[in-house]
Motif scaffolding. Structure first.
Motif, PDB file in Angstrom:
ATOM      1  N   VAL A  18       0.850  -1.189   0.000  1.00  0.00           N
ATOM      2  CA  VAL A  18       0.000   0.000   0.000  1.00  0.00           C
ATOM      3  C   VAL A  18       0.886   1.239   0.000  1.00  0.00           C
ATOM      4  N   GLU A  19       0.652   2.105  -0.965  1.00  0.00           N
ATOM      5  CA  GLU A  19       1.350   3.389  -1.024  1.00  0.00           C
ATOM      6  C   GLU A  19       0.412   4.449  -0.441  1.00  0.00           C
ATOM      7  N   LEU A  20       0.669   4.851   0.787  1.00  0.00           N
ATOM      8  CA  LEU A  20      -0.191   5.794   1.501  1.00  0.00           C
ATOM      9  C   LEU A  20       0.397   7.198   1.374  1.00  0.00           C
ATOM     10  N   ARG A  21      -0.314   8.073   0.673  1.00  0.00           N
ATOM     11  CA  ARG A  21       0.161   9.431   0.427  1.00  0.00           C
ATOM     12  C   ARG A  21      -0.523  10.412   1.385  1.00  0.00           C
ATOM     13  N   VAL A  22       0.288  11.316   1.946  1.00  0.00           N
ATOM     14  CA  VAL A  22      -0.212  12.341   2.863  1.00  0.00           C
ATOM     15  C   VAL A  22       0.209  13.700   2.317  1.00  0.00           C
ATOM     16  N   HIS A  23      -0.752  14.552   2.056  1.00  0.00           N
ATOM     17  CA  HIS A  23      -0.471  15.840   1.425  1.00  0.00           C
ATOM     18  C   HIS A  23       0.099  16.837   2.440  1.00  0.00           C
ATOM     19  N   GLY A  24       0.591  17.951   1.930  1.00  0.00           N
ATOM     20  CA  GLY A  24       1.082  19.040   2.769  1.00  0.00           C
ATOM     21  C   GLY A  24       0.010  20.090   2.980  1.00  0.00           C
ATOM     22  N   VAL A  25       0.432  21.272   3.454  1.00  0.00           N
ATOM     23  CA  VAL A  25      -0.542  22.318   3.755  1.00  0.00           C
ATOM     24  C   VAL A  25      -1.118  22.940   2.490  1.00  0.00           C
ATOM     25  N   SER A  26      -0.527  22.679   1.346  1.00  0.00           N
ATOM     26  CA  SER A  26      -0.953  23.356   0.123  1.00  0.00           C
ATOM     27  C   SER A  26      -1.992  22.589  -0.671  1.00  0.00           C
ATOM     28  N   GLY A  27      -2.444  21.453  -0.205  1.00  0.00           N
ATOM     29  CA  GLY A  27      -3.427  20.713  -0.989  1.00  0.00           C
ATOM     30  C   GLY A  27      -4.098  19.630  -0.190  1.00  0.00           C
ATOM     31  N   GLY A  28      -5.272  19.200  -0.646  1.00  0.00           N
ATOM     32  CA  GLY A  28      -5.970  18.164   0.078  1.00  0.00           C
ATOM     33  C   GLY A  28      -7.020  17.438  -0.734  1.00  0.00           C
ATOM     34  N   ASP A  29      -7.028  17.610  -2.057  1.00  0.00           N
ATOM     35  CA  ASP A  29      -8.018  16.942  -2.899  1.00  0.00           C
ATOM     36  C   ASP A  29      -7.524  15.531  -3.211  1.00  0.00           C
ATOM     37  N   PRO A  30      -8.234  14.487  -2.772  1.00  0.00           N
ATOM     38  CA  PRO A  30      -7.762  13.114  -3.005  1.00  0.00           C
ATOM     39  C   PRO A  30      -7.638  12.761  -4.481  1.00  0.00           C
ATOM     40  N   THR A  31      -8.488  13.368  -5.337  1.00  0.00           N
ATOM     41  CA  THR A  31      -8.379  13.059  -6.762  1.00  0.00           C
ATOM     42  C   THR A  31      -7.054  13.558  -7.334  1.00  0.00           C
ATOM     43  N   VAL A  32      -6.549  14.667  -6.797  1.00  0.00           N
ATOM     44  CA  VAL A  32      -5.266  15.196  -7.250  1.00  0.00           C
ATOM     45  C   VAL A  32      -4.123  14.389  -6.653  1.00  0.00           C
ATOM     46  N   ILE A  33      -4.234  14.049  -5.371  1.00  0.00           N
ATOM     47  CA  ILE A  33      -3.165  13.306  -4.701  1.00  0.00           C
ATOM     48  C   ILE A  33      -2.969  11.944  -5.355  1.00  0.00           C
ATOM     49  N   LEU A  34      -4.080  11.279  -5.695  1.00  0.00           N
ATOM     50  CA  LEU A  34      -4.000   9.941  -6.279  1.00  0.00           C
ATOM     51  C   LEU A  34      -3.963   9.958  -7.802  1.00  0.00           C
ATOM     52  N   ASP A  35      -4.199  11.134  -8.399  1.00  0.00           N
ATOM     53  CA  ASP A  35      -4.236  11.244  -9.863  1.00  0.00           C
ATOM     54  C   ASP A  35      -5.283  10.292 -10.433  1.00  0.00           C
ATOM     55  N   ARG A  36      -6.464  10.314  -9.809  1.00  0.00           N
ATOM     56  CA  ARG A  36      -7.582   9.488 -10.251  1.00  0.00           C
ATOM     57  C   ARG A  36      -8.816  10.381 -10.400  1.00  0.00           C
ATOM     58  N   PRO A  37      -9.634  10.147 -11.438  1.00  0.00           N
ATOM     59  CA  PRO A  37     -10.801  11.025 -11.636  1.00  0.00           C
ATOM     60  C   PRO A  37     -11.857  10.879 -10.554  1.00  0.00           C
ATOM     61  N   GLN A  38     -11.967   9.681  -9.973  1.00  0.00           N
ATOM     62  CA  GLN A  38     -12.970   9.454  -8.935  1.00  0.00           C
ATOM     63  C   GLN A  38     -12.347   8.648  -7.806  1.00  0.00           C
ATOM     64  N   VAL A  39     -12.677   9.038  -6.579  1.00  0.00           N
ATOM     65  CA  VAL A  39     -12.169   8.333  -5.400  1.00  0.00           C
ATOM     66  C   VAL A  39     -13.333   8.055  -4.463  1.00  0.00           C
ATOM     67  N   ARG A  40     -13.098   7.139  -3.554  1.00  0.00           N
ATOM     68  CA  ARG A  40     -14.090   6.839  -2.524  1.00  0.00           C
ATOM     69  C   ARG A  40     -13.380   6.747  -1.171  1.00  0.00           C
ATOM     70  N   GLN A  41     -14.114   7.115  -0.152  1.00  0.00           N
ATOM     71  CA  GLN A  41     -13.539   7.121   1.187  1.00  0.00           C
ATOM     72  C   GLN A  41     -13.661   5.727   1.803  1.00  0.00           C
ATOM     73  N   VAL A  42     -12.567   5.232   2.353  1.00  0.00           N
ATOM     74  CA  VAL A  42     -12.554   3.896   2.940  1.00  0.00           C
ATOM     75  C   VAL A  42     -12.404   3.934   4.451  1.00  0.00           C
ATOM     76  N   ALA A  43     -12.099   5.103   5.026  1.00  0.00           N
ATOM     77  CA  ALA A  43     -11.980   5.238   6.480  1.00  0.00           C
ATOM     78  C   ALA A  43     -11.998   6.717   6.815  1.00  0.00           C
ATOM     79  N   GLY A  44     -12.294   7.029   8.082  1.00  0.00           N
ATOM     80  CA  GLY A  44     -12.321   8.412   8.519  1.00  0.00           C
ATOM     81  C   GLY A  44     -13.675   9.054   8.313  1.00  0.00           C
ATOM     82  N   ASP A  45     -13.696  10.405   8.279  1.00  0.00           N
ATOM     83  CA  ASP A  45     -14.939  11.145   8.115  1.00  0.00           C
ATOM     84  C   ASP A  45     -14.712  12.303   7.160  1.00  0.00           C
ATOM     85  N   ASP A  46     -15.654  13.275   7.153  1.00  0.00           N
ATOM     86  CA  ASP A  46     -15.579  14.369   6.195  1.00  0.00           C
ATOM     87  C   ASP A  46     -14.412  15.316   6.474  1.00  0.00           C
ATOM     88  N   SER A  47     -14.012  15.431   7.731  1.00  0.00           N
ATOM     89  CA  SER A  47     -12.913  16.336   8.063  1.00  0.00           C
ATOM     90  C   SER A  47     -11.559  15.749   7.717  1.00  0.00           C
TER      91      SER A  47
END
Length: 718
Positions: A18-47
């Motif tokens: 598993v390659e787990l990516r954690v963004h910095g203060v300048s970004g937080g969009d999972p579609t950009v971090i993963l370079d995928r058009p659509q993502v789904r949440q597998v754990a955690g909440d909206d925050s």
């Protein structure tokens, strides 16, 4: 091991990584971090949550499952909470200052004490300024000594009431301000079940002390004004008891280590309850006393108390600067600047901002209500504070300009040497591109000059101390300017008005920034950095500062890594910028059996370049080496000379640097990336490779090569 980890412990481990990516203060969009058009949440909440490709949960063709941790909304969350952070900005800065303590044990204890006393002073100044509006301006001037603009001259029928009744009723406004801070601090209470960040018991003790001190100072304002018209046994007794409460609050913070003991909670709670009881008694005595009050333009004694609070914070700031500047240690062995320097710098900013906002609140309220017409303006200490803010602002602006110009030649010379080694043979058509690259590297190297800039800025606190001392003599700034500088009448008044409008513009900018940082991604990338970094540290000095999102993010990351390690061959942690700090702390929480199945990739990381210098007691070489040992030195750090934030962790590996010790595993962590990769377009390309700077670049070939290297190490270890 977590309960969820136990549930998966008896399942066969999947062969993928598993390659787990954690963004910095300048970004937080999972579609950009993963370079995928659509993502789904597998754990955690909206925050804050973990996301994967929405199309499949299976591994990529290379046997790697991509996952991203999004924490960008943890520091803000809602517009209301973001605006509250702006409102509490001086408290936040004062709280971060204590985490910048130096490494020496005794000197660090002194910094702790002084930062906590400064934090208490910020609360006191907050209450005194609100009392200046409610008691001095409205209750005393608008409804008594002077007639304000309608409808402020007849507020709720209080104009016909006795002075004591007016003061007692309007004293509810500063009390409500204290209650508001208390409610915010309680609502933002953090978790207590994570040992690394479990600060909530300390926050409760600090909160009780700050509330007690705020109420005691409010009582002192009322009782001092009452005693000017004639002391009684009741007022004298209440004055002595409130002074004793204030001394107890100061003593609990001034004695090293006392406030950190859990047993202090009983004393702090008793002090807060006593202060609340004394406040009720003071309001009753002031309201019921039928005697006349001494005639005066302003509330008797108020100017002295406000001046004492302002002078006290200046004295504490000078002591803090002396303690820090007296420390001759080096940071990371490369800087001759004192370790812990940031404590003095950030405290200077917090004090200046708090003093300026407090003075402007009183000043602008008087202008709005018309309560200072014909009597020389607001209380003298606030006039001197506005003047100090203006002088400090002008001096800081000139300092930044001078440092930029002075350092430019040296930075350009160093940058030219770097680009000359990277691109020894430059085609004529690439000269312009080379010049742009050199300027970019030179701008990025300005980070190395922040230390000297910060030392000089902290020294500017002398301006505030000088103006506080002069203001304590009771001399008006216009009088002194006319006598000693020969300035015509009205010049100082113009400066005071300009300073007031400057502070008002700053406050409006901060409020607007709080809204746009929440609603606009572009604005958040540039301004929201302040909130993300400021709210990273737990509340150890000021209980009314915004809460730490690391209270949740660090344990949440550690738990998720443990769960993934139970189900997969290994977990590759990829942290960009501030995300590398979150991952480093999460690694320190991992059990040994989990650490053996973890690798770490950091890029654009400020761990050494900024954090080890700003927070030397925490992000130091010993801590960074422990992180490397926890992951079996399966750690690579990518950095670029064009990056103004990130840098190397252990060794620069620049061309011409002496060779590192190959026996030291830390010497193999850092990889310098040439940026740009070339000055001219590749065959078939229309443009030259872009300058990456602080950009993450998860799709860059260098990044993918580092990922493949670490994945191979994980599989070999597995």
């Amino acid at each position: 091991m977590t309960e969820q980890g136990r549930q998966h412990g008896d399942q066969p481990r999947r062969p993928d990584v598993v390659e787990l990516r954690v963004h910095g203060v300048s970004g937080g969009d999972p579609t950009v971090i993963l370079d995928r058009p659509q993502v789904r949440q597998v754990a955690g909440d909206d925050s804050g949550g973990f996301h994967r490709d929405a199309r499949s949960d299976d591994a990529e063709p290379g046997g790697v499952t991509l996952e991203a941790y999004r924490w960008g909304d943890l520091p803000s969350g809602t517009v209301g909470r973001t605006l509250a952070m702006v409102f509490l900005l001086p408290f936040m800065l004062g709280n971060v200052a204590v985490w910048m303590r130096p490494t020496g044990r005794h000197r660090a204890a002194g910094v702790d004490v002084l930062c906590r006393l400064l934090a208490l002073n910020l609360t006191v100044l907050y209450v005194v300024s609100v009392a200046g509006v409610a008691l001095d301006l409205i209750a005393w001037r608008c409804l008594g000594a002077a007639r304000c603009r309608p409808p402020f001259d007849t507020m709720a029928g209080l104009d016909g009431r006795h002075v004591g009744e007016r003061l007692a009723v309007l004293a509810l406004l500063p009390i409500a301000a204290v209650v508001l801070l208390r409610l915010l601090g309680t609502r933002w209470s953090g978790p207590t079940d994570h040992p690394l960040w479990a600060m909530e018991p300390l926050v409760r003790r600090l909160r009780a002390i700050h509330v007690a001190a705020a109420l005691a100072v409010l009582d002192l304002v009322l009782l001092t004004a009452r005693r000017v018209g004639g002391a009684t046994f009741g007022t004298t007794l209440l004055l002595a008891l409130n002074a004793a409460v204030l001394l107890v609050c100061v003593g609990l913070l001034a004695a090293p280590g006392v406030i950190d003991r859990p047993a202090t909670m009983r004393t702090a709670s008793w002090t807060a309850r006593t202060a609340a009881g004394l406040c009720a008694a003071t309001l009753a005595v002031v309201a019921a006393d039928p005697r006349g009050w001494a005639p005066a333009t302003g509330l008797p004694g108020y100017g002295g108390i406000a001046g004492g609070a302002l002078l006290g914070q200046m004295a504490l700031l000078v002591l803090l600067s002396a303690v820090v500047l007296g420390h001759h240690g080096r940071v990371g062995g490369r800087s001759a600047l004192p370790a812990g320097l940031g404590a003095a710098v950030l405290a200077t900013i917090a004090v200046g901002l708090a003093g300026g906002l407090s003075a402007d609140l009183v000043y602008q309220s008087g202008e709005l209500l018309g309560g200072y017409r014909g009597d020389g303006g607001p209380p003298l200490p606030y006039r001197w504070t506005l003047l100090a803010f203006f002088l400090h602002f002008v001096a800081a602006a000139l300092l930044c300009a001078v440092m930029t110009v002075v350092s430019r030649r040296r930075r350009l010379r160093a940058a030219a040497a770097i680009t000359a080694r990277d691109f020894p043979d430059v085609a004529p058509e690439a000269v312009g591109r080379l010049r742009l690259t050199t300027k970019t590297v030179a701008r990025a190297r300005f980070t190395e000059w922040w230390g000297l800039l910060a030392v000089t800025y902290a020294a500017l606190g002398v301006i505030g101390l000088t103006t506080s001392l002069v203001g304590g003599t009771g001399r008006d700034p216009e009088e002194l300017a006319r006598r000693f500088l020969g300035l015509p009448a009205g010049v100082i008044e113009m400066g005071l008005n300009g300073s007031s409008y400057l502070i008002a513009a700053l406050a409006f900018t901060l409020l607007a920034g709080g809204v746009f940082a929440f609603r606009t991604n572009w604005f958040r990338r540039h301004v929201g950095i302040l909130w993300d970094l400021g709210t990273f540290w737990p509340r150890a000095a000021h209980p009314f500062a915004p809460p730490s999102y690391a209270d949740r993010a660090v344990p949440e990351l550690a738990d998720r890594i443990s769960q993934l390690a139970e189900r997969h061959v290994g977990v590759l942690l990829c942290g960009h910028s501030h995300g590398s700090a979150l991952l480093a702390l999460a690694v320190l929480r991992l059990p040994p059996q989990v650490g053996r199945r973890v690798a770490l990739l950091t890029y654009g990381s400020p761990l050494d370049r900024l954090y080890a210098r700003l927070f030397p007691a925490y992000f130091n070489e010993e801590m960074l080496r422990e992180v490397g040992e926890r992951v079996g030195w399966r750690w690579l750090n990518l950095w670029r000379d064009t990056d103004p934030v990130g840098g190397w962790v252990f060794a620069a590996h620049r061309p011409g640097d002496p060779p590192a010790d190959p026996a030291d595993p830390a010497s193999h962590v850092d990889r310098r990336l040439r940026d740009p990769t070339d000055l001219l377009p590749a065959p078939g390309e229309g443009s030259a490779p872009a300058l990456r700077g602080h950009h993450p670049g998860e799709t860059d070939p260098d990044f993918r090569a580092a990922v493949n290297d670490l994945i191979a190490r994980l599989r070999a270890a597995g």
